[in-house]
Design a protein around this motif. Structure first.
Motif, PDB file in Angstrom:
ATOM      1  N   ALA A  37       1.510  -1.414  -0.275  1.00  0.00           N
ATOM      2  CA  ALA A  37      -0.118   0.053   0.453  1.00  0.00           C
ATOM      3  C   ALA A  37       1.042   1.257  -0.327  1.00  0.00           C
ATOM      4  O   ALA A  37       0.381   2.912   0.045  1.00  0.00           O
ATOM      5  N   SER A  38       2.039   1.526  -0.110  1.00  0.00           N
ATOM      6  CA  SER A  38       3.092   2.252   0.655  1.00  0.00           C
ATOM      7  C   SER A  38       2.978   2.743  -0.815  1.00  0.00           C
ATOM      8  O   SER A  38       2.804   2.159  -2.304  1.00  0.00           O
ATOM      9  N   ASP A  39       3.956   4.048  -1.796  1.00  0.00           N
ATOM     10  CA  ASP A  39       4.318   5.106  -3.065  1.00  0.00           C
ATOM     11  C   ASP A  39       5.571   3.752  -2.806  1.00  0.00           C
ATOM     12  O   ASP A  39       6.377   5.317  -3.511  1.00  0.00           O
ATOM     13  N   LEU A  40       6.190   3.590  -2.423  1.00  0.00           N
ATOM     14  CA  LEU A  40       8.185   2.357  -2.453  1.00  0.00           C
ATOM     15  C   LEU A  40       7.665   1.793  -3.375  1.00  0.00           C
ATOM     16  O   LEU A  40       6.717   0.950  -3.654  1.00  0.00           O
ATOM     17  N   ASP A  41       8.764   1.889  -3.714  1.00  0.00           N
ATOM     18  CA  ASP A  41       9.656   0.928  -5.375  1.00  0.00           C
ATOM     19  C   ASP A  41       9.480  -0.566  -4.498  1.00  0.00           C
ATOM     20  O   ASP A  41      11.249  -0.593  -4.495  1.00  0.00           O
ATOM     21  N   TRP A  42       8.795  -1.523  -4.081  1.00  0.00           N
ATOM     22  CA  TRP A  42       8.911  -2.627  -3.611  1.00  0.00           C
ATOM     23  C   TRP A  42       9.304  -3.635  -3.851  1.00  0.00           C
ATOM     24  O   TRP A  42       8.299  -3.468  -5.233  1.00  0.00           O
ATOM     25  N   THR A  43       9.101  -4.376  -3.979  1.00  0.00           N
ATOM     26  CA  THR A  43       9.767  -6.259  -3.943  1.00  0.00           C
ATOM     27  C   THR A  43       9.470  -6.911  -3.011  1.00  0.00           C
ATOM     28  O   THR A  43      10.481  -6.749  -1.968  1.00  0.00           O
ATOM     29  N   ILE A  44       8.095  -7.963  -2.592  1.00  0.00           N
ATOM     30  CA  ILE A  44       7.951  -9.079  -1.735  1.00  0.00           C
ATOM     31  C   ILE A  44       8.740 -10.526  -2.308  1.00  0.00           C
ATOM     32  O   ILE A  44       7.989 -11.020  -2.950  1.00  0.00           O
ATOM     33  N   ILE A  45       9.593 -11.276  -1.152  1.00  0.00           N
ATOM     34  CA  ILE A  45      10.035 -12.211  -1.723  1.00  0.00           C
ATOM     35  C   ILE A  45       9.486 -13.090  -0.504  1.00  0.00           C
ATOM     36  O   ILE A  45       9.746 -13.240   0.367  1.00  0.00           O
ATOM     37  N   ARG A  46       8.943 -14.711  -0.603  1.00  0.00           N
ATOM     38  CA  ARG A  46       8.239 -15.071   0.357  1.00  0.00           C
ATOM     39  C   ARG A  46       9.001 -16.270  -0.029  1.00  0.00           C
ATOM     40  O   ARG A  46       8.031 -17.413  -0.602  1.00  0.00           O
ATOM     41  N   PRO A  47      10.174 -16.886   1.284  1.00  0.00           N
ATOM     42  CA  PRO A  47       9.987 -18.197   0.805  1.00  0.00           C
ATOM     43  C   PRO A  47       9.759 -18.960   1.136  1.00  0.00           C
ATOM     44  O   PRO A  47       8.972 -18.840   2.211  1.00  0.00           O
ATOM     45  N   GLY A  48      10.223 -20.742   0.620  1.00  0.00           N
ATOM     46  CA  GLY A  48       9.639 -21.543   1.848  1.00  0.00           C
ATOM     47  C   GLY A  48      10.169 -21.258   2.957  1.00  0.00           C
ATOM     48  O   GLY A  48      10.781 -20.510   3.308  1.00  0.00           O
ATOM     49  N   ARG A  49      10.578 -22.839   3.573  1.00  0.00           N
ATOM     50  CA  ARG A  49      10.305 -23.640   4.679  1.00  0.00           C
ATOM     51  C   ARG A  49      12.399 -23.277   3.981  1.00  0.00           C
ATOM     52  O   ARG A  49      12.551 -23.888   3.847  1.00  0.00           O
ATOM     53  N   LEU A  50      12.546 -22.841   5.380  1.00  0.00           N
ATOM     54  CA  LEU A  50      14.041 -22.106   4.827  1.00  0.00           C
ATOM     55  C   LEU A  50      15.204 -23.312   5.454  1.00  0.00           C
ATOM     56  O   LEU A  50      14.901 -24.312   6.730  1.00  0.00           O
ATOM     57  N   THR A  51      16.123 -23.872   5.085  1.00  0.00           N
ATOM     58  CA  THR A  51      17.128 -24.263   5.360  1.00  0.00           C
ATOM     59  C   THR A  51      18.767 -24.418   5.510  1.00  0.00           C
ATOM     60  O   THR A  51      18.730 -22.663   4.422  1.00  0.00           O
ATOM     61  N   ASP A  52      19.512 -24.726   6.205  1.00  0.00           N
ATOM     62  CA  ASP A  52      20.999 -24.394   6.187  1.00  0.00           C
ATOM     63  C   ASP A  52      21.996 -24.763   4.555  1.00  0.00           C
ATOM     64  O   ASP A  52      22.874 -25.009   5.207  1.00  0.00           O
ATOM     65  N   ASP A  53      20.930 -25.459   3.394  1.00  0.00           N
ATOM     66  CA  ASP A  53      21.273 -26.116   2.674  1.00  0.00           C
ATOM     67  C   ASP A  53      22.486 -25.352   1.666  1.00  0.00           C
ATOM     68  O   ASP A  53      22.327 -24.292   2.269  1.00  0.00           O
ATOM     69  N   PRO A  54      23.851 -25.659   1.561  1.00  0.00           N
ATOM     70  CA  PRO A  54      24.953 -24.801   0.748  1.00  0.00           C
ATOM     71  C   PRO A  54      23.674 -24.114  -0.602  1.00  0.00           C
ATOM     72  O   PRO A  54      22.677 -24.855  -1.391  1.00  0.00           O
ATOM     73  N   ALA A  55      24.428 -23.427  -0.781  1.00  0.00           N
ATOM     74  CA  ALA A  55      23.502 -22.651  -2.195  1.00  0.00           C
ATOM     75  C   ALA A  55      23.198 -23.995  -3.131  1.00  0.00           C
ATOM     76  O   ALA A  55      24.537 -23.710  -3.598  1.00  0.00           O
ATOM     77  N   THR A  56      22.562 -23.376  -4.094  1.00  0.00           N
ATOM     78  CA  THR A  56      21.937 -24.365  -5.346  1.00  0.00           C
ATOM     79  C   THR A  56      22.166 -23.663  -6.251  1.00  0.00           C
ATOM     80  O   THR A  56      22.577 -24.266  -7.627  1.00  0.00           O
ATOM     81  N   ALA A  98       4.480 -15.817  -8.553  1.00  0.00           N
ATOM     82  CA  ALA A  98       3.266 -15.955  -7.837  1.00  0.00           C
ATOM     83  C   ALA A  98       2.412 -16.478  -7.114  1.00  0.00           C
ATOM     84  O   ALA A  98       1.815 -16.399  -5.739  1.00  0.00           O
ATOM     85  N   ASP A  99       2.516 -17.896  -7.658  1.00  0.00           N
ATOM     86  CA  ASP A  99       1.717 -18.618  -7.511  1.00  0.00           C
ATOM     87  C   ASP A  99       2.304 -20.138  -7.965  1.00  0.00           C
ATOM     88  O   ASP A  99       2.371 -21.028  -8.614  1.00  0.00           O
ATOM     89  N   LEU A 100       2.933 -20.494  -6.298  1.00  0.00           N
ATOM     90  CA  LEU A 100       3.382 -21.579  -6.444  1.00  0.00           C
ATOM     91  C   LEU A 100       3.174 -21.949  -5.368  1.00  0.00           C
ATOM     92  O   LEU A 100       2.923 -22.442  -4.219  1.00  0.00           O
ATOM     93  N   GLY A 101       3.530 -23.359  -5.489  1.00  0.00           N
ATOM     94  CA  GLY A 101       3.364 -24.503  -4.282  1.00  0.00           C
ATOM     95  C   GLY A 101       4.392 -24.730  -3.292  1.00  0.00           C
ATOM     96  O   GLY A 101       5.350 -23.858  -3.506  1.00  0.00           O
ATOM     97  N   GLY A 102       3.899 -25.440  -2.240  1.00  0.00           N
ATOM     98  CA  GLY A 102       5.030 -25.130  -1.070  1.00  0.00           C
ATOM     99  C   GLY A 102       6.505 -25.897  -1.401  1.00  0.00           C
ATOM    100  O   GLY A 102       6.764 -26.673  -2.982  1.00  0.00           O
ATOM    101  N   GLY A 103       7.512 -26.138  -0.567  1.00  0.00           N
ATOM    102  CA  GLY A 103       8.951 -26.360  -0.515  1.00  0.00           C
ATOM    103  C   GLY A 103       9.989 -25.581   0.235  1.00  0.00           C
ATOM    104  O   GLY A 103       9.580 -24.538   0.716  1.00  0.00           O
ATOM    105  N   ASP A 104      11.137 -26.377   0.213  1.00  0.00           N
ATOM    106  CA  ASP A 104      11.994 -25.525   0.296  1.00  0.00           C
ATOM    107  C   ASP A 104      13.021 -24.840  -0.071  1.00  0.00           C
ATOM    108  O   ASP A 104      13.480 -24.622  -1.614  1.00  0.00           O
ATOM    109  N   VAL A 105      13.770 -23.862   0.686  1.00  0.00           N
ATOM    110  CA  VAL A 105      14.597 -23.505  -0.085  1.00  0.00           C
ATOM    111  C   VAL A 105      16.462 -23.219   1.340  1.00  0.00           C
ATOM    112  O   VAL A 105      15.692 -23.078   2.261  1.00  0.00           O
TER     113      VAL A 105
END
Length: 218
Positions: A145-164, A171-178
């Motif tokens: 609702a703000s007037d900022l230049d926004w981006t919202i990132i909504r991660p799934g379940r967070l893990t400490d695995d190494p980056a892939t 906008a519309d994905l099922g669940g998962g880890d990241v």
């Protein structure tokens, strides 16, 4: 080279983000509430500024953002059972960051949220989880609702695995880890991508490179 303020600069995603921003020729500014974090974060290449998300107001946030061109809200109240901190950190911290950015004349704002926070909650949802989901939901709504230049990132379940380096973003994905490291890579990437302004995307592990995912997500 631009200076990027990271609210919650000692968090697990934030520490990966510092590395990614340095690699992409940005200067990360880690905003933290404890002086004891300074040496660790400076050794990673961040400028460190002290900001107590819960105790200080929007004017203090604006001062902490001085000289920065973008804000990343990466703070969270933690996994413990403290319901109050879900409000004071995850929601009010975001609201003060949004207002602080506006006062500082900063338009670019990226928020790390969580998957599924707009979905109805089951009746047996714990009070702590409900407080967390509602805080993230309301923070996202305020940013949209703000007037900022926004981006919202909504991660799934967070893990400490190494980056892939391989993700699914949309906008519309099922669940998962990241892995947290992949979340940081996506956040660093969207900061420099004008097409991501005004987008709210779910992020989970996938088969597409971070760069291509940012360039093609819808």
């Amino acid at each position: 080279m631009t200076r990027i303020a990271i609210v919650g600069g000692h968090g697990q995603v934030a520490r990966h983000l510092i590395h990614d921003l340095r690699r992409s020729d940005h200067d990360p500014v880690a905003l933290v509430r404890k002086e004891e974090y300074r040496d660790e974060l400076e050794s990673k290449g961040a400028e460190v500024r002290i900001l107590d998300i819960e105790q200080q107001g929007a004017e203090d946030f604006a001062r902490a953002f001085e000289g920065c061109e973008a804000v990343v809200f990466a703070a969270g109240g933690g996994p413990d059972g403290n319901i109050e901190r879900k409000r004071t950190v995850d929601l009010e911290g975001s609201l003060k960051s949004i207002e602080g950015a506006r006062q500082a004349g900063i338009r670019r704002f990226v928020q790390i949220s969580a998957i599924g926070v707009d979905d109805p909650l089951p009746e047996d949802t714990s009070d702590v989880w409900r407080a967390y989901v509602e805080a993230k939901r309301d923070a996202d709504a305020a940013l949209r609702a703000s007037d900022l230049d926004w981006t919202i990132i909504r991660p799934g379940r967070l893990t400490d695995d190494p980056a892939t380096g391989l993700v699914s973003l949309g906008a519309d994905l099922g669940g998962g880890d990241v892995p947290r490291a992949d979340v940081a890579a996506v956040v660093a990437g969207v900061l420099d991508a004008p097409r991501t302004i005004g987008k709210q995307w779910v992020l989970v592990s996938g088969t597409t490179s971070v760069g291509e995912a940012i360039a093609t997500a819808s």
